[in-house]
Design an enzyme around this catalytic site. Structure first.
Site, PDB file in Angstrom:
ATOM      1  N   GLU A 100       4.577  -3.433 -13.280  1.00 18.72           N
ATOM      2  CA  GLU A 100       5.976  -3.853 -13.441  1.00 18.72           C
ATOM      3  C   GLU A 100       6.737  -2.762 -13.896  1.00 18.72           C
ATOM      4  O   GLU A 100       7.902  -2.852 -14.800  1.00 18.72           O
ATOM      5  CB  GLU A 100       5.860  -5.046 -14.666  1.00 18.72           C
ATOM      6  CG  GLU A 100       4.755  -6.039 -14.538  1.00 18.72           C
ATOM      7  CD  GLU A 100       4.947  -6.973 -13.445  1.00 18.72           C
ATOM      8  OE1 GLU A 100       5.913  -6.938 -12.741  1.00 18.72           O
ATOM      9  OE2 GLU A 100       4.188  -7.891 -13.433  1.00 18.72           O
ATOM     10  N   PRO A 108       0.867  -1.217  -0.122  1.00 17.26           N
ATOM     11  CA  PRO A 108      -0.014  -0.067  -0.063  1.00 17.26           C
ATOM     12  C   PRO A 108       0.672   1.493  -0.046  1.00 17.26           C
ATOM     13  O   PRO A 108       0.501   2.348  -0.624  1.00 17.26           O
ATOM     14  CB  PRO A 108      -0.857  -0.189   1.338  1.00 17.26           C
ATOM     15  CG  PRO A 108      -1.068  -1.643   1.521  1.00 17.26           C
ATOM     16  CD  PRO A 108       0.491  -2.158   0.863  1.00 17.26           C
ATOM     17  N   ASP A 130       7.264   6.248 -16.312  1.00 20.99           N
ATOM     18  CA  ASP A 130       8.171   7.394 -15.898  1.00 20.99           C
ATOM     19  C   ASP A 130       9.357   6.789 -15.233  1.00 20.99           C
ATOM     20  O   ASP A 130      10.524   7.135 -15.359  1.00 20.99           O
ATOM     21  CB  ASP A 130       7.505   8.409 -14.953  1.00 20.99           C
ATOM     22  CG  ASP A 130       6.425   9.185 -15.600  1.00 20.99           C
ATOM     23  OD1 ASP A 130       6.520   9.212 -16.902  1.00 20.99           O
ATOM     24  OD2 ASP A 130       5.724   9.762 -15.066  1.00 20.99           O
ATOM     25  N   PHE A 143      16.616   8.604  -9.117  1.00 17.49           N
ATOM     26  CA  PHE A 143      15.550   8.461  -8.255  1.00 17.49           C
ATOM     27  C   PHE A 143      15.695   8.878  -6.912  1.00 17.49           C
ATOM     28  O   PHE A 143      14.980   9.087  -5.954  1.00 17.49           O
ATOM     29  CB  PHE A 143      15.664   6.742  -8.086  1.00 17.49           C
ATOM     30  CG  PHE A 143      15.519   6.108  -9.212  1.00 17.49           C
ATOM     31  CD1 PHE A 143      13.750   5.867  -9.579  1.00 17.49           C
ATOM     32  CD2 PHE A 143      15.871   5.572 -10.091  1.00 17.49           C
ATOM     33  CE1 PHE A 143      13.133   5.160 -10.435  1.00 17.49           C
ATOM     34  CE2 PHE A 143      15.831   5.005 -11.127  1.00 17.49           C
ATOM     35  CZ  PHE A 143      14.090   4.666 -11.571  1.00 17.49           C
TER      36      PHE A 143
END
Length: 388
Positions: free
Chosen positions: A367, A137, A371, A387
Protein backbone atom coordinates in the site's frame (compact mmCIF):
# COMPACT_ATOMS: atom_id res chain seq x y z
CA UNK A 1 1.81 2.86 38.05
CA UNK A 2 0.23 3.85 34.73
CA UNK A 3 0.24 0.73 32.56
CA UNK A 4 -2.60 1.77 30.25
CA UNK A 5 -2.00 2.22 26.53
CA UNK A 6 -4.52 5.09 26.60
CA UNK A 7 -1.94 7.43 28.08
CA UNK A 8 -3.59 10.66 26.89
CA UNK A 9 -7.18 9.60 27.66
CA UNK A 10 -8.16 9.37 24.01
CA UNK A 11 -11.08 7.18 25.03
CA UNK A 12 -12.74 10.37 26.28
CA UNK A 13 -12.90 11.46 22.63
CA UNK A 14 -14.69 8.28 21.53
CA UNK A 15 -18.40 7.54 21.72
CA UNK A 16 -19.81 4.68 23.77
CA UNK A 17 -20.59 2.93 20.48
CA UNK A 18 -16.94 3.20 19.43
CA UNK A 19 -15.81 1.62 22.69
CA UNK A 20 -18.38 -1.18 22.46
CA UNK A 21 -17.31 -1.98 18.89
CA UNK A 22 -13.66 -2.04 19.92
CA UNK A 23 -14.40 -4.30 22.88
CA UNK A 24 -16.39 -6.77 20.77
CA UNK A 25 -13.53 -7.10 18.27
CA UNK A 26 -11.00 -7.32 21.11
CA UNK A 27 -12.99 -10.22 22.59
CA UNK A 28 -13.08 -11.91 19.18
CA UNK A 29 -9.31 -11.59 18.81
CA UNK A 30 -8.66 -12.89 22.33
CA UNK A 31 -11.00 -15.87 21.89
CA UNK A 32 -10.64 -16.78 18.20
CA UNK A 33 -7.27 -15.50 16.98
CA UNK A 34 -4.71 -15.46 19.79
CA UNK A 35 -5.13 -19.15 20.71
CA UNK A 36 -4.39 -20.30 17.13
CA UNK A 37 -2.30 -17.59 15.49
CA UNK A 38 1.15 -18.88 16.45
CA UNK A 39 0.38 -22.34 15.09
CA UNK A 40 -1.03 -20.83 11.89
CA UNK A 41 2.02 -18.63 11.38
CA UNK A 42 4.53 -21.34 12.30
CA UNK A 43 2.96 -23.82 9.87
CA UNK A 44 2.18 -21.36 7.09
CA UNK A 45 -1.56 -22.00 7.10
CA UNK A 46 -4.55 -19.70 7.16
CA UNK A 47 -7.18 -19.63 9.91
CA UNK A 48 -10.21 -21.82 8.99
CA UNK A 49 -13.38 -19.90 8.13
CA UNK A 50 -11.70 -16.61 9.00
CA UNK A 51 -13.69 -14.53 6.53
CA UNK A 52 -17.05 -15.85 7.73
CA UNK A 53 -15.99 -15.20 11.32
CA UNK A 54 -14.99 -11.64 10.42
CA UNK A 55 -18.29 -11.20 8.63
CA UNK A 56 -20.20 -12.40 11.67
CA UNK A 57 -18.69 -9.64 13.87
CA UNK A 58 -19.26 -6.93 11.26
CA UNK A 59 -15.59 -6.42 10.43
CA UNK A 60 -16.02 -6.64 6.64
CA UNK A 61 -17.01 -3.38 4.99
CA UNK A 62 -18.23 -1.91 8.29
CA UNK A 63 -18.75 1.53 6.71
CA UNK A 64 -20.82 0.13 3.82
CA UNK A 65 -24.54 1.03 4.25
CA UNK A 66 -26.78 -1.59 5.80
CA UNK A 67 -28.90 -1.89 2.63
CA UNK A 68 -25.87 -3.54 0.97
CA UNK A 69 -25.01 -5.78 3.91
CA UNK A 70 -22.58 -3.50 5.76
CA UNK A 71 -22.92 -2.19 9.29
CA UNK A 72 -23.23 1.49 8.30
CA UNK A 73 -20.55 2.54 10.81
CA UNK A 74 -18.31 5.61 10.68
CA UNK A 75 -14.62 5.79 9.81
CA UNK A 76 -13.50 5.93 13.45
CA UNK A 77 -15.22 2.58 14.01
CA UNK A 78 -13.47 1.12 10.96
CA UNK A 79 -10.12 2.25 12.32
CA UNK A 80 -10.74 0.79 15.77
CA UNK A 81 -11.79 -2.53 14.22
CA UNK A 82 -8.55 -2.64 12.19
CA UNK A 83 -6.51 -1.82 15.33
CA UNK A 84 -7.95 -4.74 17.28
CA UNK A 85 -7.63 -7.20 14.38
CA UNK A 86 -3.95 -6.36 13.92
CA UNK A 87 -3.39 -6.73 17.64
CA UNK A 88 -4.09 -10.37 16.79
CA UNK A 89 -2.05 -10.48 13.58
CA UNK A 90 -1.41 -8.41 10.47
CA UNK A 91 -2.67 -11.30 8.34
CA UNK A 92 -6.10 -11.03 9.97
CA UNK A 93 -6.24 -7.27 9.51
CA UNK A 94 -4.99 -7.63 5.92
CA UNK A 95 -7.82 -10.03 5.09
CA UNK A 96 -10.41 -7.61 6.47
CA UNK A 97 -8.68 -4.58 4.97
CA UNK A 98 -8.53 -6.03 1.46
CA UNK A 99 -12.14 -7.20 1.60
CA UNK A 100 -13.36 -3.85 2.95
CA UNK A 101 -11.24 -1.16 1.32
CA UNK A 102 -9.99 -2.80 -1.86
CA UNK A 103 -12.97 -4.93 -2.92
CA UNK A 104 -16.18 -3.68 -1.28
CA UNK A 105 -15.21 0.01 -1.41
CA UNK A 106 -14.67 0.15 -5.21
CA UNK A 107 -17.83 -1.87 -5.92
CA UNK A 108 -19.81 0.47 -3.66
CA UNK A 109 -18.17 3.64 -4.99
CA UNK A 110 -17.85 2.83 -8.70
CA UNK A 111 -20.16 -0.13 -9.32
CA UNK A 112 -23.63 -0.33 -10.80
CA UNK A 113 -26.66 -0.91 -8.58
CA UNK A 114 -26.81 -4.47 -9.91
CA UNK A 115 -23.15 -5.08 -9.01
CA UNK A 116 -23.63 -3.65 -5.52
CA UNK A 117 -26.61 -5.88 -4.76
CA UNK A 118 -25.02 -8.95 -6.31
CA UNK A 119 -21.67 -8.83 -4.53
CA UNK A 120 -21.65 -6.57 -1.44
CA UNK A 121 -23.94 -8.59 0.87
CA UNK A 122 -21.99 -11.80 0.22
CA UNK A 123 -18.67 -10.01 0.73
CA UNK A 124 -19.96 -8.42 3.96
CA UNK A 125 -20.95 -11.81 5.38
CA UNK A 126 -17.71 -13.49 4.33
CA UNK A 127 -19.57 -15.90 2.06
CA UNK A 128 -17.51 -14.43 -0.78
CA UNK A 129 -13.78 -13.77 -0.41
CA UNK A 130 -12.41 -10.93 -2.52
CA UNK A 131 -8.98 -9.91 -3.75
CA UNK A 132 -7.60 -6.74 -5.37
CA UNK A 133 -5.46 -6.79 -8.49
CA UNK A 134 -3.27 -3.72 -8.97
CA UNK A 135 0.40 -4.60 -8.37
CA UNK A 136 2.13 -6.25 -11.33
CA UNK A 137 5.44 -8.11 -11.71
CA UNK A 138 7.01 -5.06 -13.37
CA UNK A 139 4.99 -2.32 -11.70
CA UNK A 140 4.70 -1.92 -7.93
CA UNK A 141 5.14 1.69 -6.90
CA UNK A 142 4.28 2.87 -10.43
CA UNK A 143 0.73 1.72 -11.18
CA UNK A 144 0.70 4.13 -14.12
CA UNK A 145 2.95 1.67 -15.95
CA UNK A 146 0.24 -0.99 -15.84
CA UNK A 147 0.54 -3.68 -18.52
CA UNK A 148 -2.66 -5.68 -17.92
CA UNK A 149 -4.93 -5.03 -20.90
CA UNK A 150 -8.68 -4.97 -21.47
CA UNK A 151 -9.47 -5.07 -25.19
CA UNK A 152 -12.80 -4.95 -27.02
CA UNK A 153 -13.77 -8.08 -28.94
CA UNK A 154 -17.19 -7.81 -30.56
CA UNK A 155 -19.89 -7.65 -27.88
CA UNK A 156 -17.49 -8.39 -25.01
CA UNK A 157 -13.92 -7.69 -23.79
CA UNK A 158 -10.81 -9.81 -23.32
CA UNK A 159 -8.54 -9.48 -20.26
CA UNK A 160 -4.83 -10.37 -20.42
CA UNK A 161 -2.07 -9.84 -17.90
CA UNK A 162 -0.93 -10.75 -14.41
CA UNK A 163 -0.99 -9.31 -10.89
CA UNK A 164 1.19 -10.42 -7.99
CA UNK A 165 1.53 -10.17 -4.20
CA UNK A 166 -2.24 -10.47 -3.94
CA UNK A 167 -3.74 -11.18 -0.50
CA UNK A 168 -6.46 -13.87 -0.61
CA UNK A 169 -5.70 -14.64 -4.27
CA UNK A 170 -5.65 -18.47 -3.88
CA UNK A 171 -9.00 -18.51 -2.04
CA UNK A 172 -10.84 -15.60 -3.64
CA UNK A 173 -14.29 -15.96 -5.17
CA UNK A 174 -14.01 -12.64 -7.00
CA UNK A 175 -11.23 -10.20 -7.80
CA UNK A 176 -11.48 -6.48 -8.51
CA UNK A 177 -8.84 -6.04 -11.19
CA UNK A 178 -7.47 -2.86 -12.71
CA UNK A 179 -6.51 -2.89 -16.40
CA UNK A 180 -5.77 -0.44 -19.19
CA UNK A 181 -8.26 -0.31 -22.05
CA UNK A 182 -7.54 0.46 -25.72
CA UNK A 183 -7.91 4.19 -25.08
CA UNK A 184 -5.32 4.01 -22.31
CA UNK A 185 -7.89 4.48 -19.54
CA UNK A 186 -7.71 2.49 -16.30
CA UNK A 187 -10.84 0.37 -15.83
CA UNK A 188 -12.02 -1.73 -12.91
CA UNK A 189 -13.17 -5.26 -13.73
CA UNK A 190 -14.88 -7.85 -11.52
CA UNK A 191 -13.50 -11.31 -12.32
CA UNK A 192 -15.13 -14.40 -10.84
CA UNK A 193 -13.55 -17.69 -9.85
CA UNK A 194 -14.12 -20.32 -12.54
CA UNK A 195 -13.88 -18.04 -15.54
CA UNK A 196 -11.88 -19.70 -18.31
CA UNK A 197 -8.30 -18.43 -18.43
CA UNK A 198 -8.34 -17.07 -14.84
CA UNK A 199 -5.86 -18.75 -12.45
CA UNK A 200 -4.56 -17.89 -8.98
CA UNK A 201 -1.20 -19.57 -8.22
CA UNK A 202 -0.14 -19.32 -4.59
CA UNK A 203 3.04 -17.59 -3.39
CA UNK A 204 4.83 -19.96 -1.00
CA UNK A 205 7.86 -19.86 1.32
CA UNK A 206 7.00 -16.48 2.85
CA UNK A 207 8.66 -15.27 6.05
CA UNK A 208 5.91 -12.68 6.52
CA UNK A 209 2.10 -12.80 6.73
CA UNK A 210 2.38 -16.57 7.05
CA UNK A 211 -1.19 -16.94 8.36
CA UNK A 212 -2.52 -15.38 5.17
CA UNK A 213 -2.86 -16.74 1.64
CA UNK A 214 -0.92 -14.73 -0.95
CA UNK A 215 -0.66 -15.35 -4.67
CA UNK A 216 -1.02 -14.11 -8.22
CA UNK A 217 -3.94 -13.31 -10.48
CA UNK A 218 -3.25 -14.49 -14.01
CA UNK A 219 -5.50 -13.69 -16.99
CA UNK A 220 -5.16 -15.47 -20.33
CA UNK A 221 -7.83 -14.28 -22.76
CA UNK A 222 -10.47 -14.07 -20.02
CA UNK A 223 -13.85 -13.15 -21.52
CA UNK A 224 -15.30 -10.08 -19.76
CA UNK A 225 -18.89 -8.95 -20.21
CA UNK A 226 -19.88 -5.28 -19.99
CA UNK A 227 -21.75 -6.12 -16.76
CA UNK A 228 -18.43 -7.01 -15.11
CA UNK A 229 -16.86 -3.58 -15.63
CA UNK A 230 -17.21 -0.91 -12.94
CA UNK A 231 -19.08 1.84 -14.83
CA UNK A 232 -18.30 4.89 -12.69
CA UNK A 233 -14.52 5.20 -13.03
CA UNK A 234 -12.03 5.21 -15.91
CA UNK A 235 -8.75 6.50 -14.45
CA UNK A 236 -6.14 5.85 -11.77
CA UNK A 237 -8.47 7.70 -9.40
CA UNK A 238 -10.25 4.36 -8.97
CA UNK A 239 -7.46 2.22 -7.53
CA UNK A 240 -5.81 5.16 -5.76
CA UNK A 241 -8.99 5.99 -3.86
CA UNK A 242 -9.13 2.34 -2.75
CA UNK A 243 -5.55 2.61 -1.53
CA UNK A 244 -6.42 5.72 0.47
CA UNK A 245 -9.09 3.77 2.33
CA UNK A 246 -6.75 0.81 2.89
CA UNK A 247 -3.88 3.02 4.05
CA UNK A 248 -6.17 4.70 6.55
CA UNK A 249 -7.08 1.29 7.98
CA UNK A 250 -3.43 0.28 8.12
CA UNK A 251 -2.48 3.41 10.05
CA UNK A 252 -4.90 2.29 12.76
CA UNK A 253 -4.15 -1.41 12.46
CA UNK A 254 -0.44 -1.25 13.17
CA UNK A 255 -1.14 0.51 16.48
CA UNK A 256 -2.68 -2.79 17.56
CA UNK A 257 0.50 -4.70 16.70
CA UNK A 258 2.58 -2.13 18.59
CA UNK A 259 0.29 -2.34 21.64
CA UNK A 260 0.54 -6.14 21.68
CA UNK A 261 4.35 -5.92 21.67
CA UNK A 262 4.45 -3.15 24.28
CA UNK A 263 2.07 -4.87 26.69
CA UNK A 264 3.95 -8.17 26.35
CA UNK A 265 7.30 -6.46 26.98
CA UNK A 266 6.01 -4.45 29.95
CA UNK A 267 4.51 -7.53 31.62
CA UNK A 268 7.68 -9.55 31.08
CA UNK A 269 9.96 -6.77 32.37
CA UNK A 270 8.00 -6.60 35.62
CA UNK A 271 8.13 -10.36 36.13
CA UNK A 272 11.66 -11.19 34.93
CA UNK A 273 14.32 -10.87 37.65
CA UNK A 274 18.04 -10.34 36.99
CA UNK A 275 20.70 -9.38 39.53
CA UNK A 276 18.11 -9.58 42.26
CA UNK A 277 15.45 -7.21 40.88
CA UNK A 278 12.95 -6.91 38.00
CA UNK A 279 14.54 -5.85 34.73
CA UNK A 280 11.91 -3.08 34.58
CA UNK A 281 13.91 -1.33 37.30
CA UNK A 282 16.91 -0.78 35.02
CA UNK A 283 17.31 2.48 33.16
CA UNK A 284 17.79 1.03 29.67
CA UNK A 285 14.60 -1.02 29.90
CA UNK A 286 12.62 1.94 31.22
CA UNK A 287 13.99 4.06 28.36
CA UNK A 288 12.65 1.53 25.83
CA UNK A 289 9.25 1.25 27.50
CA UNK A 290 8.90 5.03 27.85
CA UNK A 291 9.70 5.48 24.16
CA UNK A 292 7.23 2.75 23.19
CA UNK A 293 4.26 4.30 24.99
CA UNK A 294 5.21 7.76 23.72
CA UNK A 295 5.27 6.64 20.09
CA UNK A 296 2.05 4.66 20.48
CA UNK A 297 0.35 7.70 21.98
CA UNK A 298 1.51 9.94 19.13
CA UNK A 299 0.20 7.43 16.59
CA UNK A 300 -3.15 7.22 18.42
CA UNK A 301 -3.54 11.00 18.34
CA UNK A 302 -2.63 11.09 14.65
CA UNK A 303 -5.24 8.42 13.86
CA UNK A 304 -7.93 9.99 16.02
CA UNK A 305 -7.54 13.30 14.20
CA UNK A 306 -7.37 11.56 10.82
CA UNK A 307 -10.52 9.60 11.66
CA UNK A 308 -12.29 12.84 12.54
CA UNK A 309 -11.26 14.33 9.19
CA UNK A 310 -12.34 11.15 7.36
CA UNK A 311 -15.78 11.33 8.96
CA UNK A 312 -16.05 14.92 7.70
CA UNK A 313 -14.76 13.95 4.21
CA UNK A 314 -11.85 16.33 4.74
CA UNK A 315 -8.89 13.93 4.96
CA UNK A 316 -6.41 14.36 2.12
CA UNK A 317 -4.45 11.53 0.48
CA UNK A 318 -1.28 13.21 1.72
CA UNK A 319 -2.49 13.19 5.33
CA UNK A 320 -3.38 9.51 5.03
CA UNK A 321 0.02 8.83 3.48
CA UNK A 322 1.81 10.48 6.40
CA UNK A 323 -0.15 8.47 8.96
CA UNK A 324 0.48 5.18 7.15
CA UNK A 325 4.23 5.76 6.90
CA UNK A 326 4.69 7.10 10.43
CA UNK A 327 2.62 4.49 12.19
CA UNK A 328 4.01 1.46 10.38
CA UNK A 329 7.57 2.63 11.12
CA UNK A 330 6.56 3.17 14.75
CA UNK A 331 5.13 -0.34 15.01
CA UNK A 332 8.03 -2.17 13.38
CA UNK A 333 10.53 -0.30 15.57
CA UNK A 334 8.60 -1.27 18.70
CA UNK A 335 8.33 -4.90 17.56
CA UNK A 336 12.10 -5.08 17.08
CA UNK A 337 13.09 -3.23 20.26
CA UNK A 338 10.55 -4.99 22.48
CA UNK A 339 11.99 -8.33 21.36
CA UNK A 340 15.28 -7.27 22.96
CA UNK A 341 13.56 -6.73 26.31
CA UNK A 342 12.36 -10.34 26.21
CA UNK A 343 15.85 -11.56 25.34
CA UNK A 344 16.24 -15.04 23.88
CA UNK A 345 12.63 -15.91 24.77
CA UNK A 346 11.57 -13.24 22.29
CA UNK A 347 12.36 -15.46 19.31
CA UNK A 348 9.84 -18.17 20.22
CA UNK A 349 6.13 -18.20 19.57
CA UNK A 350 5.21 -17.77 23.24
CA UNK A 351 5.73 -14.06 22.62
CA UNK A 352 4.37 -12.10 19.62
CA UNK A 353 7.29 -9.81 18.78
CA UNK A 354 9.03 -11.80 16.04
CA UNK A 355 5.73 -12.61 14.36
CA UNK A 356 4.62 -8.98 14.39
CA UNK A 357 8.04 -7.78 13.21
CA UNK A 358 8.05 -10.22 10.30
CA UNK A 359 4.50 -9.25 9.34
CA UNK A 360 5.28 -5.55 9.50
CA UNK A 361 8.10 -6.04 7.00
CA UNK A 362 5.28 -6.60 4.49
CA UNK A 363 3.08 -3.82 5.83
CA UNK A 364 5.91 -1.28 5.54
CA UNK A 365 6.13 -2.20 1.85
CA UNK A 366 2.55 -2.74 0.67
CA UNK A 367 0.00 0.00 0.00
CA UNK A 368 2.92 2.32 -0.75
CA UNK A 369 6.44 1.77 0.55
CA UNK A 370 7.96 3.79 3.39
CA UNK A 371 10.13 5.73 0.93
CA UNK A 372 7.31 6.42 -1.52
CA UNK A 373 5.18 7.86 1.27
CA UNK A 374 8.09 10.09 2.27
CA UNK A 375 8.17 11.41 -1.30
CA UNK A 376 4.41 11.99 -1.24
CA UNK A 377 4.85 14.18 1.84
CA UNK A 378 7.89 15.82 0.29
CA UNK A 379 6.00 16.70 -2.87
CA UNK A 380 3.14 18.09 -0.77
CA UNK A 381 5.29 20.41 1.32
CA UNK A 382 7.61 21.57 -1.48
CA UNK A 383 5.28 21.51 -4.47
CA UNK A 384 7.97 19.57 -6.38
CA UNK A 385 7.31 16.01 -7.58
CA UNK A 386 10.46 13.92 -6.97
CA UNK A 387 9.03 10.81 -8.66
CA UNK A 388 9.85 12.00 -12.19
Amino acid sequence: MNSTTDYFKIDDLLTEEHKLIRQSVQDFVDNEIKPVIDDAAQHHKDIPDLMKKLGAIGALGPYIPEEYGGAGLDQMSYGLIMQELERGDSAVRSAASVQSSLVMYPIFSFGSEEQKRKYLPKLASGEFVGSFGLTEPNHGSNPGGMETRLTKNGDHYVLNGAKMWITNSPICDIAVVWARDEEGKIRGVIVERGMQGFTTPETLNKWSLRASKTGELVFENVKIEESQILPEVSSLRGPLSCLNSARYGISWGVIGAAIDCYESALKYSLERTQFGKPIASYQLQQKKLAEFITEITKAQLLCWRLGTLKNENKATPEQISMAKRNNVKMAIDIARESRQIIGAMGIVGDFPMMRHAANLESVITYEGTHDVHLLITGADVTGINAFV
